[in-house]
Design a protein around this motif. Structure first.
Motif, PDB file in Angstrom:
ATOM      1  N   LEU A  33       0.753  -1.353  -0.243  1.00 34.22           N
ATOM      2  CA  LEU A  33      -0.284  -0.159   0.122  1.00 34.22           C
ATOM      3  C   LEU A  33       0.631   1.212  -0.579  1.00 34.22           C
ATOM      4  O   LEU A  33       1.547   1.195   1.022  1.00 34.22           O
ATOM      5  CB  LEU A  33      -0.897   0.136   1.870  1.00 34.22           C
ATOM      6  N   SER A  34       1.278   1.910  -1.132  1.00 36.18           N
ATOM      7  CA  SER A  34       1.633   3.505  -1.438  1.00 36.18           C
ATOM      8  C   SER A  34       0.845   4.554  -1.268  1.00 36.18           C
ATOM      9  O   SER A  34      -0.184   4.304  -1.937  1.00 36.18           O
ATOM     10  CB  SER A  34       2.510   2.630  -2.417  1.00 36.18           C
ATOM     11  N   GLY A  35       1.678   5.322  -0.250  1.00 36.80           N
ATOM     12  CA  GLY A  35       1.146   6.590  -0.561  1.00 36.80           C
ATOM     13  C   GLY A  35       2.104   7.633   0.300  1.00 36.80           C
ATOM     14  O   GLY A  35       2.895   6.969   1.042  1.00 36.80           O
ATOM     15  N   ALA A  36       2.317   8.895  -0.041  1.00 35.41           N
ATOM     16  CA  ALA A  36       3.011   9.783   0.713  1.00 35.41           C
ATOM     17  C   ALA A  36       2.606  10.102   2.302  1.00 35.41           C
ATOM     18  O   ALA A  36       1.531   9.545   2.822  1.00 35.41           O
ATOM     19  CB  ALA A  36       2.877  11.037  -0.152  1.00 35.41           C
ATOM     20  N   TRP A  37       2.900  10.596   2.711  1.00 36.43           N
ATOM     21  CA  TRP A  37       3.076  10.844   3.914  1.00 36.43           C
ATOM     22  C   TRP A  37       1.979  11.560   4.687  1.00 36.43           C
ATOM     23  O   TRP A  37       1.296  12.773   3.786  1.00 36.43           O
ATOM     24  CB  TRP A  37       4.019  11.319   5.031  1.00 36.43           C
ATOM     25  N   GLY A  38       0.641  11.100   5.389  1.00 38.94           N
ATOM     26  CA  GLY A  38      -0.196  11.708   5.768  1.00 38.94           C
ATOM     27  C   GLY A  38      -1.774  11.730   4.388  1.00 38.94           C
ATOM     28  O   GLY A  38      -2.536  12.369   3.783  1.00 38.94           O
ATOM     29  N   GLN A  39      -1.191  11.096   3.452  1.00 38.80           N
ATOM     30  CA  GLN A  39      -1.999  10.266   2.272  1.00 38.80           C
ATOM     31  C   GLN A  39      -3.705   9.539   2.482  1.00 38.80           C
ATOM     32  O   GLN A  39      -4.781   9.550   2.135  1.00 38.80           O
ATOM     33  CB  GLN A  39      -1.353  10.231   1.017  1.00 38.80           C
ATOM     34  N   GLY A  40      -3.523   8.961   3.670  1.00 36.40           N
ATOM     35  CA  GLY A  40      -4.369   8.295   4.541  1.00 36.40           C
ATOM     36  C   GLY A  40      -4.043   6.836   4.538  1.00 36.40           C
ATOM     37  O   GLY A  40      -5.235   5.942   4.150  1.00 36.40           O
ATOM     38  N   LYS A  41      -2.945   6.430   4.861  1.00 35.01           N
ATOM     39  CA  LYS A  41      -2.238   4.612   4.051  1.00 35.01           C
ATOM     40  C   LYS A  41      -2.775   3.878   5.369  1.00 35.01           C
ATOM     41  O   LYS A  41      -3.838   3.317   5.108  1.00 35.01           O
ATOM     42  CB  LYS A  41      -0.503   4.350   4.604  1.00 35.01           C
ATOM     43  N   THR A  42      -2.906   4.513   6.769  1.00 36.20           N
ATOM     44  CA  THR A  42      -3.518   4.307   7.649  1.00 36.20           C
ATOM     45  C   THR A  42      -4.897   3.906   8.398  1.00 36.20           C
ATOM     46  O   THR A  42      -5.188   2.951   8.647  1.00 36.20           O
ATOM     47  CB  THR A  42      -2.244   4.623   9.447  1.00 36.20           C
ATOM     48  N   THR A  43      -5.296   4.620   7.445  1.00 31.85           N
ATOM     49  CA  THR A  43      -6.941   5.464   7.576  1.00 31.85           C
ATOM     50  C   THR A  43      -7.321   3.790   6.931  1.00 31.85           C
ATOM     51  O   THR A  43      -8.241   3.017   7.197  1.00 31.85           O
ATOM     52  CB  THR A  43      -7.538   6.438   7.278  1.00 31.85           C
ATOM     53  N   VAL A  44      -6.654   3.300   6.109  1.00 28.82           N
ATOM     54  CA  VAL A  44      -7.173   2.316   4.792  1.00 28.82           C
ATOM     55  C   VAL A  44      -7.017   1.144   5.152  1.00 28.82           C
ATOM     56  O   VAL A  44      -7.905   0.097   5.322  1.00 28.82           O
ATOM     57  CB  VAL A  44      -7.164   2.470   3.427  1.00 28.82           C
ATOM     58  N   ILE A  45      -6.527   1.176   6.203  1.00 36.83           N
ATOM     59  CA  ILE A  45      -5.822  -0.610   6.824  1.00 36.83           C
ATOM     60  C   ILE A  45      -6.304  -0.162   7.980  1.00 36.83           C
ATOM     61  O   ILE A  45      -6.917  -1.810   7.656  1.00 36.83           O
ATOM     62  CB  ILE A  45      -3.768  -0.328   7.341  1.00 36.83           C
ATOM     63  N   ASN A  46      -7.198   0.827   8.724  1.00 36.80           N
ATOM     64  CA  ASN A  46      -7.539   0.877  10.023  1.00 36.80           C
ATOM     65  C   ASN A  46      -8.933  -0.149   9.376  1.00 36.80           C
ATOM     66  O   ASN A  46     -10.391  -1.294   9.792  1.00 36.80           O
ATOM     67  CB  ASN A  46      -7.776   2.117  10.555  1.00 36.80           C
ATOM     68  N   ASN A  47      -9.892   0.441   8.483  1.00 39.07           N
ATOM     69  CA  ASN A  47     -10.832   0.115   7.266  1.00 39.07           C
ATOM     70  C   ASN A  47     -10.878  -1.063   6.673  1.00 39.07           C
ATOM     71  O   ASN A  47     -11.833  -2.229   7.179  1.00 39.07           O
ATOM     72  CB  ASN A  47     -11.163   1.072   6.897  1.00 39.07           C
ATOM     73  N   VAL A  48      -9.633  -1.727   6.146  1.00 40.12           N
ATOM     74  CA  VAL A  48      -9.606  -3.390   6.126  1.00 40.12           C
ATOM     75  C   VAL A  48      -9.845  -3.468   7.467  1.00 40.12           C
ATOM     76  O   VAL A  48     -10.715  -5.008   7.247  1.00 40.12           O
ATOM     77  CB  VAL A  48      -8.146  -3.177   4.981  1.00 40.12           C
ATOM     78  N   LYS A  49      -8.896  -3.246   8.248  1.00 46.32           N
ATOM     79  CA  LYS A  49      -8.986  -4.816   9.566  1.00 46.32           C
ATOM     80  C   LYS A  49     -10.672  -4.640  10.171  1.00 46.32           C
ATOM     81  O   LYS A  49     -10.916  -6.086  10.512  1.00 46.32           O
ATOM     82  CB  LYS A  49      -7.838  -3.422  10.588  1.00 46.32           C
ATOM     83  N   LYS A  50     -11.368  -3.297  10.150  1.00 41.47           N
ATOM     84  CA  LYS A  50     -12.774  -3.454  10.277  1.00 41.47           C
ATOM     85  C   LYS A  50     -13.944  -4.607   9.062  1.00 41.47           C
ATOM     86  O   LYS A  50     -14.610  -4.902  10.157  1.00 41.47           O
ATOM     87  CB  LYS A  50     -12.781  -1.699  10.102  1.00 41.47           C
ATOM     88  N   ARG A 144      -5.190 -20.918   9.990  1.00 38.60           N
ATOM     89  CA  ARG A 144      -6.263 -19.548  10.291  1.00 38.60           C
ATOM     90  C   ARG A 144      -5.422 -18.108   8.997  1.00 38.60           C
ATOM     91  O   ARG A 144      -3.593 -19.052   9.632  1.00 38.60           O
ATOM     92  CB  ARG A 144      -6.188 -19.028  11.157  1.00 38.60           C
ATOM     93  N   LYS A 145      -5.568 -18.047   8.126  1.00 40.00           N
ATOM     94  CA  LYS A 145      -4.745 -16.600   7.716  1.00 40.00           C
ATOM     95  C   LYS A 145      -4.429 -15.756   8.986  1.00 40.00           C
ATOM     96  O   LYS A 145      -5.002 -15.171   9.969  1.00 40.00           O
ATOM     97  CB  LYS A 145      -5.308 -15.834   6.918  1.00 40.00           C
ATOM     98  N   ILE A 146      -3.087 -15.595   9.021  1.00 47.54           N
ATOM     99  CA  ILE A 146      -2.048 -14.743   9.594  1.00 47.54           C
ATOM    100  C   ILE A 146      -1.615 -13.103   8.615  1.00 47.54           C
ATOM    101  O   ILE A 146      -0.988 -13.157   8.293  1.00 47.54           O
ATOM    102  CB  ILE A 146      -0.580 -14.816  10.286  1.00 47.54           C
ATOM    103  N   VAL A 147      -2.605 -12.328   8.936  1.00 50.58           N
ATOM    104  CA  VAL A 147      -1.866 -11.135   8.373  1.00 50.58           C
ATOM    105  C   VAL A 147      -1.247 -10.529   8.748  1.00 50.58           C
ATOM    106  O   VAL A 147      -1.436  -9.909  10.238  1.00 50.58           O
ATOM    107  CB  VAL A 147      -3.500  -9.740   7.628  1.00 50.58           C
ATOM    108  N   PHE A 148      -0.020 -10.125   8.745  1.00 51.00           N
ATOM    109  CA  PHE A 148       1.139  -9.174   9.305  1.00 51.00           C
ATOM    110  C   PHE A 148       1.210  -7.829   8.656  1.00 51.00           C
ATOM    111  O   PHE A 148       1.257  -7.404   7.971  1.00 51.00           O
ATOM    112  CB  PHE A 148       1.965  -9.904   9.130  1.00 51.00           C
ATOM    113  N   VAL A 149      -0.037  -7.058   9.224  1.00 52.75           N
ATOM    114  CA  VAL A 149       0.533  -5.358   8.870  1.00 52.75           C
ATOM    115  C   VAL A 149       1.730  -4.710   9.736  1.00 52.75           C
ATOM    116  O   VAL A 149       2.464  -4.425  10.260  1.00 52.75           O
ATOM    117  CB  VAL A 149      -1.198  -4.646   9.519  1.00 52.75           C
ATOM    118  N   LEU A 150       1.774  -4.301   8.824  1.00 50.56           N
ATOM    119  CA  LEU A 150       3.687  -3.078   8.401  1.00 50.56           C
ATOM    120  C   LEU A 150       3.689  -1.316   7.994  1.00 50.56           C
ATOM    121  O   LEU A 150       3.977  -2.050   6.892  1.00 50.56           O
ATOM    122  CB  LEU A 150       4.814  -4.182   7.973  1.00 50.56           C
ATOM    123  N   ASP A 151       2.758  -0.645   8.801  1.00 50.25           N
ATOM    124  CA  ASP A 151       2.415   0.252   9.025  1.00 50.25           C
ATOM    125  C   ASP A 151       4.041   1.266   8.614  1.00 50.25           C
ATOM    126  O   ASP A 151       4.695   1.376   9.344  1.00 50.25           O
ATOM    127  CB  ASP A 151       1.514   0.713   9.346  1.00 50.25           C
TER     128      ASP A 151
END
Length: 213
Positions: A33-50, A144-151
């Motif tokens: 997941l590529s994007g500049a700082w502050g572009q919303g990568k972590t928000t996208v990841i949080n919504n994926v986790k949800k 189970r699938k293990i989803v390892f997030v490295l943000d």
């Protein structure tokens, strides 16, 4: 960083979530997941986790902060510990410690971990494969699938950025693990260039890359 979508990125969030749900659990898979700082990568990841909260066959490692590890040895050890801890199986701590010690001696310069990965001889490479086979057999019990997030990988120092991609690509390419790597492509590109690696290196590590609009 929030867990709701105000910027109409629902399609991106659903696409990443669906890939995680449907990809083959017996093989490693890497999503970028590529994007500049502050572009919303972590928000996208949080919504994926949800989106994945109700999936009983998926466990998400979302509390691992790679930039908190100062040495390469500590980063490697922390990643391996996190995988087995979140797998939710009753694992033997001394066995994991033994695997970490053996792998560490094989892939690092044991006299100075700051020098990075050393070249592996054929015999050493075979030993690495043997240890990974044992770990894969162990993880197979998780079912189970293990989803390892490295943000926010771009926050790490240059040597550890290179090590993290190397670990994901070669050393910790474990079955049943799906890596989600979040980074600033421009920053990572500069690190790879300074290390003498081509732009195509990332394509060898990542199976599918998304860009935050």
């Amino acid at each position: 960083a929030v867990d709701y979508d105000l910027l109409n990125r629902g399609e991106l969030i659903r696409t990443i979530s669906d890939i995680i749900r449907t990809c083959e659990p017996r093989r490693k898979y890497v999503i970028g997941l590529s994007g500049a700082w502050g572009q919303g990568k972590t928000t996208v990841i949080n919504n994926v986790k949800k989106e994945l909260e109700q999936e009983k066959d998926i466990v998400v490692i979302d509390s691992f902060d790679p930039w908190n590890y100062e040495t390469k040895e500590a980063l490697f050890s922390g990643m391996l510990d996190a995988i087995f801890r979140y797998a939710g199986i009753d694992y033997n701590v001394s066995r994991i410690r033994s695997w970490k010690k053996q792998l560490g001696e094989l892939i690092f310069d044991i006299n100075d971990y700051t020098k990075g990965l050393k070249m592996l001889l054929n015999r050493e490479q075979e030993t690495v494969w043997e240890i990974k086979a044992l770990m894969n057999d162990f993880l197979g019990r998780c079912r189970r699938k293990i989803v390892f997030v490295l943000d926010n990988i771009e926050r790490m120092d240059d040597p550890n950025i290179l090590l993290l991609f190397k670990l994901v690509a070669d050393v910790l390419d474990l079955d049943h693990v799906i890596y989600v790597l979040s980074y600033d492509a421009e920053r990572i590109g500069k690190v790879l260039e300074e290390a003498g690696l081509k732009d195509s290196y990332l394509k060898k590590v990542i199976q599918m890359e998304f860009y935050v609009p």
